[in-house]
Enzyme design. Structure first.
Site, PDB file in Angstrom:
ATOM      1  N   GLY A  17       0.745  -1.098   0.100  1.00  0.00           N
ATOM      2  CA  GLY A  17      -0.036  -0.046  -0.030  1.00  0.00           C
ATOM      3  C   GLY A  17       0.670   1.441  -0.187  1.00  0.00           C
ATOM      4  O   GLY A  17       1.790   1.474  -0.899  1.00  0.00           O
ATOM      5  N   ASP A  60       8.569  -5.806  13.883  1.00  0.00           N
ATOM      6  CA  ASP A  60       7.243  -5.300  14.353  1.00  0.00           C
ATOM      7  C   ASP A  60       7.174  -4.085  15.005  1.00  0.00           C
ATOM      8  O   ASP A  60       7.961  -3.662  16.091  1.00  0.00           O
ATOM      9  CB  ASP A  60       6.767  -6.363  15.271  1.00  0.00           C
ATOM     10  CG  ASP A  60       5.238  -6.177  15.780  1.00  0.00           C
ATOM     11  OD1 ASP A  60       4.644  -5.111  15.671  1.00  0.00           O
ATOM     12  OD2 ASP A  60       4.547  -7.166  16.306  1.00  0.00           O
ATOM     13  N   ASN A  87       4.667   4.676   9.503  1.00  0.00           N
ATOM     14  CA  ASN A  87       3.631   4.625   8.004  1.00  0.00           C
ATOM     15  C   ASN A  87       2.802   3.328   8.595  1.00  0.00           C
ATOM     16  O   ASN A  87       1.811   2.997   8.263  1.00  0.00           O
ATOM     17  CB  ASN A  87       3.956   4.508   6.685  1.00  0.00           C
ATOM     18  CG  ASN A  87       3.231   3.770   5.712  1.00  0.00           C
ATOM     19  OD1 ASN A  87       2.259   4.362   5.559  1.00  0.00           O
ATOM     20  ND2 ASN A  87       3.236   2.386   5.435  1.00  0.00           N
ATOM     21  N   TYR A 152      -9.225   2.876  16.154  1.00  0.00           N
ATOM     22  CA  TYR A 152      -8.403   3.204  15.006  1.00  0.00           C
ATOM     23  C   TYR A 152      -8.567   4.813  14.901  1.00  0.00           C
ATOM     24  O   TYR A 152      -7.443   5.676  14.851  1.00  0.00           O
ATOM     25  CB  TYR A 152      -8.805   2.847  13.605  1.00  0.00           C
ATOM     26  CG  TYR A 152      -7.958   3.220  12.413  1.00  0.00           C
ATOM     27  CD1 TYR A 152      -6.911   2.447  11.885  1.00  0.00           C
ATOM     28  CD2 TYR A 152      -8.333   4.208  11.481  1.00  0.00           C
ATOM     29  CE1 TYR A 152      -6.255   2.857  10.976  1.00  0.00           C
ATOM     30  CE2 TYR A 152      -7.858   4.575  10.475  1.00  0.00           C
ATOM     31  CZ  TYR A 152      -6.493   3.923  10.188  1.00  0.00           C
ATOM     32  OH  TYR A 152      -6.147   4.367   8.859  1.00  0.00           O
ATOM     33  N   LYS A 156      -5.306   7.221  15.526  1.00  0.00           N
ATOM     34  CA  LYS A 156      -4.899   8.254  14.838  1.00  0.00           C
ATOM     35  C   LYS A 156      -4.895   9.760  15.196  1.00  0.00           C
ATOM     36  O   LYS A 156      -4.083  10.561  14.965  1.00  0.00           O
ATOM     37  CB  LYS A 156      -5.837   8.061  13.361  1.00  0.00           C
ATOM     38  CG  LYS A 156      -5.484   6.843  12.638  1.00  0.00           C
ATOM     39  CD  LYS A 156      -4.059   6.741  12.158  1.00  0.00           C
ATOM     40  CE  LYS A 156      -4.017   5.536  11.210  1.00  0.00           C
ATOM     41  NZ  LYS A 156      -2.450   5.431  11.038  1.00  0.00           N
ATOM     42  N   ILE A 187      -7.836   5.614   0.117  1.00  0.00           N
ATOM     43  CA  ILE A 187      -6.707   5.534  -0.769  1.00  0.00           C
ATOM     44  C   ILE A 187      -6.787   3.918  -0.991  1.00  0.00           C
ATOM     45  O   ILE A 187      -6.952   3.066  -0.305  1.00  0.00           O
ATOM     46  CB  ILE A 187      -5.403   5.783  -0.271  1.00  0.00           C
ATOM     47  CG1 ILE A 187      -5.406   7.238   0.541  1.00  0.00           C
ATOM     48  CG2 ILE A 187      -4.550   5.660  -1.510  1.00  0.00           C
ATOM     49  CD1 ILE A 187      -5.706   8.481  -0.616  1.00  0.00           C
ATOM     50  N   THR A 189      -5.470   0.772  -1.306  1.00  0.00           N
ATOM     51  CA  THR A 189      -4.377  -0.275  -0.973  1.00  0.00           C
ATOM     52  C   THR A 189      -5.411  -1.473  -0.389  1.00  0.00           C
ATOM     53  O   THR A 189      -6.684  -1.479  -0.089  1.00  0.00           O
ATOM     54  CB  THR A 189      -3.988   0.488   0.187  1.00  0.00           C
ATOM     55  OG1 THR A 189      -4.653   0.494   1.519  1.00  0.00           O
ATOM     56  CG2 THR A 189      -3.231   1.828   0.098  1.00  0.00           C
ATOM     57  N   PRO A 190      -4.479  -2.578  -0.123  1.00  0.00           N
ATOM     58  CA  PRO A 190      -5.429  -3.893   0.550  1.00  0.00           C
ATOM     59  C   PRO A 190      -5.843  -3.375   1.710  1.00  0.00           C
ATOM     60  O   PRO A 190      -7.127  -4.232   1.927  1.00  0.00           O
ATOM     61  CB  PRO A 190      -3.800  -4.653   0.750  1.00  0.00           C
ATOM     62  CG  PRO A 190      -3.041  -4.184  -0.349  1.00  0.00           C
ATOM     63  CD  PRO A 190      -3.103  -2.872  -0.368  1.00  0.00           C
TER      64      PRO A 190
HETATM   65  N1  LIG Z   1      -5.365   3.340   2.604  1.00  0.00           N
HETATM   66  C1  LIG Z   1      -6.047   4.306   3.236  1.00  0.00           C
HETATM   67  O1  LIG Z   1      -7.017   4.633   2.744  1.00  0.00           O
HETATM   68  C2  LIG Z   1      -5.420   4.981   4.471  1.00  0.00           C
HETATM   69  C3  LIG Z   1      -6.168   6.044   4.941  1.00  0.00           C
HETATM   70  C4  LIG Z   1      -5.595   6.602   6.184  1.00  0.00           C
HETATM   71  C5  LIG Z   1      -4.519   6.247   6.702  1.00  0.00           C
HETATM   72  N2  LIG Z   1      -3.853   5.011   6.272  1.00  0.00           N
HETATM   73  C6  LIG Z   1      -2.720   4.781   7.118  1.00  0.00           C
HETATM   74  O2  LIG Z   1      -1.605   4.539   6.025  1.00  0.00           O
HETATM   75  C7  LIG Z   1      -0.827   3.421   6.690  1.00  0.00           C
HETATM   76  C8  LIG Z   1      -0.701   2.416   5.557  1.00  0.00           C
HETATM   77  O3  LIG Z   1      -1.752   1.772   5.277  1.00  0.00           O
HETATM   78  P1  LIG Z   1      -2.247   1.065   4.131  1.00  0.00           P
HETATM   79  O4  LIG Z   1      -3.421   1.479   3.543  1.00  0.00           O
HETATM   80  O5  LIG Z   1      -0.937   1.192   3.247  1.00  0.00           O
HETATM   81  O6  LIG Z   1      -2.315  -0.503   4.328  1.00  0.00           O
HETATM   82  P2  LIG Z   1      -1.764  -1.947   4.086  1.00  0.00           P
HETATM   83  O7  LIG Z   1      -2.387  -2.775   4.927  1.00  0.00           O
HETATM   84  O8  LIG Z   1      -1.616  -1.905   2.430  1.00  0.00           O
HETATM   85  O9  LIG Z   1      -0.275  -1.629   4.550  1.00  0.00           O
HETATM   86  C9  LIG Z   1       0.196  -1.649   5.868  1.00  0.00           C
HETATM   87  C10 LIG Z   1       1.538  -2.393   6.042  1.00  0.00           C
HETATM   88  O10 LIG Z   1       1.891  -2.186   7.239  1.00  0.00           O
HETATM   89  C11 LIG Z   1       2.632  -3.472   7.700  1.00  0.00           C
HETATM   90  N3  LIG Z   1       2.153  -3.826   9.281  1.00  0.00           N
HETATM   91  C12 LIG Z   1       0.961  -4.060   9.826  1.00  0.00           C
HETATM   92  N4  LIG Z   1       1.293  -3.924  11.096  1.00  0.00           N
HETATM   93  C13 LIG Z   1       2.724  -3.870  11.325  1.00  0.00           C
HETATM   94  C14 LIG Z   1       3.596  -3.933  12.498  1.00  0.00           C
HETATM   95  N5  LIG Z   1       3.093  -4.159  13.700  1.00  0.00           N
HETATM   96  N6  LIG Z   1       4.727  -3.664  12.199  1.00  0.00           N
HETATM   97  C15 LIG Z   1       5.467  -3.426  11.231  1.00  0.00           C
HETATM   98  N7  LIG Z   1       4.502  -3.545   9.914  1.00  0.00           N
HETATM   99  C16 LIG Z   1       3.143  -3.685  10.127  1.00  0.00           C
HETATM  100  C17 LIG Z   1       1.739  -4.325   6.919  1.00  0.00           C
HETATM  101  O11 LIG Z   1       2.539  -5.738   6.800  1.00  0.00           O
HETATM  102  C18 LIG Z   1       1.747  -3.973   5.618  1.00  0.00           C
HETATM  103  O12 LIG Z   1       2.761  -4.246   4.660  1.00  0.00           O
HETATM  104  C19 LIG Z   1      -1.464   3.075   7.943  1.00  0.00           C
HETATM  105  O13 LIG Z   1      -0.936   3.454   8.872  1.00  0.00           O
HETATM  106  C20 LIG Z   1      -2.877   3.349   7.889  1.00  0.00           C
HETATM  107  O14 LIG Z   1      -3.661   3.570   9.078  1.00  0.00           O
HETATM  108  C21 LIG Z   1      -4.379   4.504   5.408  1.00  0.00           C
END
Ligand SMILES: NC(=O)c1ccc[n+]([C@@H]2O[C@H](COP(=O)([O-])OP(=O)(O)OC[C@H]3O[C@@H](n4cnc5c(N)ncnc54)[C@H](O)[C@@H]3O)[C@@H](O)[C@H]2O)c1
Length: 258
Positions: A17, A60, A87, A152, A156, A187, A189-190
Site C-alpha cells: 500500500g 514489528d 507508516n 483506529y 490516529k 486510498i 490499498t489492500p
Molecule cells: N489506505 C488508506 O485509505 C489509509 C487512509 C488513512 C490512513 N492510512 C494509514 O496508512 C498506513 C498504511 O496503510 P495502507 O493502506 O498502506 O495499509 P496496508 O495494509 O496496505 O499496508 C500496511 C503495511 O503495514 C505492515 N504492518 C502492519 N502492522 C505492522 C507492524 N506491527 N509492524 C510493522 N509493519 C506492520 C503490513 O504488513 C503492511 O505491509 C497505515 O498507518 C494506515 O492506517 C491508510
C-alpha cells in the site's frame, strides 16, 4: 529529478500500500532507503523494486527493542538518518459496542506505541545528522468520527496530537527536526479493499473496471500520498512543522458528500 538525493529515509510498513508507494517514489528521487515491515516477503520485494539503494529490516513496530536495532542498522549501512516515515498500521472494524479489549490494545500498540518508539528513537540520530523530517501517517479518522473504527480513530487522533507535541519540542530544541502528520481519506490499498468488502460488499479489484469504480467512489491512489511524503521528506518543506496535511479531495470539508 533528485528531490531527496542521498537522504537516508526509514519507512515502516513498506511491504504494501502506502508504504510501498512511498518507497518507490522516494527511490526515484534519489533517497537511500531502510524499509521495514512485519511481512518479510513483501518488505524485501519492495526493496528489490526500488531503483536506488534499499535495505530491508524485519520489524514489528510495536516491539520497543526493535527500534534501537533499526537505528543501528541504518547508521551502519548509510551513516546518518534524515527522514522517518511512521507508516505501518493495521485496522479492525469495530465500533464502541463491538470493540474487544484485545482489539483496542492491538490498534493502540501498533499505531501509538509504534509511532512513539519511532519518533523517540529517530530524534537523537537526526540531531547528529543536523536535522531531519519525521512524517507520521494519521488519517481523516483523526479529524472526523468514523463509527466502525473506534480504536483506529483514537489511535490516529493520538498520532495527530503527538506530532504537534514533537514539532514544538524540536522547535524549542532548535535541532532542525520537523514533525508533521498526513491525513489520507480512502486510498486504494489492500487495507481499504478489505474494508470495502466488509462494509459495502464491494470487491474493488474484481470489478470490471476497477479504476472507474475507484474514481466513482472517490478513492485516491497511493501515489497521491507518496507525493506528499516526498515533499515533506525534501527540503522544499523546510518551514512546515507541526502541520496536518489532509489528502482526501475535500471529503472532510463538506457535509453530505461521499
Ligand atoms: N489506505 C488508506 O485509505 C489509509 C487512509 C488513512 C490512513 N492510512 C494509514 O496508512 C498506513 C498504511 O496503510 P495502507 O493502506 O498502506 O495499509 P496496508 O495494509 O496496505 O499496508 C500496511 C503495511 O503495514 C505492515 N504492518 C502492519 N502492522 C505492522 C507492524 N506491527 N509492524 C510493522 N509493519 C506492520 C503490513 O504488513 C503492511 O505491509 C497505515 O498507518 C494506515 O492506517 C491508510
Amino acid at each position: 529529478m533528485e528531490r531527496v538525493k542521498d537522504k537516508v529515509v526509514v519507512i515502516t510498513g513498506a511491504g504494501s500500500g502506502l508504504g510501498k508507494a512511498d518507497a518507490l517514489r522516494l527511490s526515484e528521487e534519489g533517497a537511500k532507503l531502510v524499509l521495514t515491515d512485519i511481512n518479510e516477503v513483501e518488505g524485501r520485494r519492495t526493496g528489490e523494486e526500488c531503483e536506488g539503494e534499499a535495505i530491508f529490516f524485519a520489524q514489528d513496530v510495536k516491539d520497543e527493542s526493535s527500534w534501537p536495532r533499526l537505528i543501528e542498522t541504518t547508521i551502519a549501512a548509510f551513516g546518518r538518518l534524515d527522514v522517518l516515515v511512521n507508516n505501518a498500521g493495521n485496522s479492525h472494524i469495530a465500533n464502541i459496542e463491538s470493540a474487544s479489549t484485545d482489539q483496542w490494545h492491538d490498534i493502540l500498540r501498533v499505531h501509538l506505541d509504534g509511532t512513539f518508539f519511532g519518533c523517540r528513537s529517530a530524534i537523537p540520530e537526526m540531531t547528529k545528522s543536523g536535522g531531519g523530517s519525521i512524517i507520521n501517517m494519521s488519517s481523516v479518522a483523526a479529524l472526523v468520527g468514523l463509527s466502525p473504527y473506534l480504536a483506529y480513530s483514537a489511535a490516529k487522533g493520538g498520532i495527530r496530537s503527538m506530532t504537534k507535541s514533537i514539532a514544538i519540542y524540536c522547535r524549542e530544541q532548535k535541532n532542525l527536526i520537523r514533525c508533521n502528520s498526513i491525513h489520507p481519506g480512502s486510498i486504494s490499498t489492500p487495507m481499504v479493499h478489505a474494508a470495502l468488502e466488509t462494509l459495502s460488499g464491494i470487491h474493488l479489484m474484481e470489478e470490471e473496471d476497477p479504476e472507474a469504480t475507484r474514481k466513482a467512489l472517490g478513492i485516491g491512489e497511493p501515489l497521491d500520498v507518496a507525493n506528499m511524503v516526498l515533499f515533506l521528506a525534501s527540503d522544499e518543506s523546510k518551514h512546515i512543522n507541526g502541520a496536518e496535511l489532509v489528502i482526501d479531495n475535500g471529503a472532510t470539508v463538506g457535509l453530505m458528500s461521499r
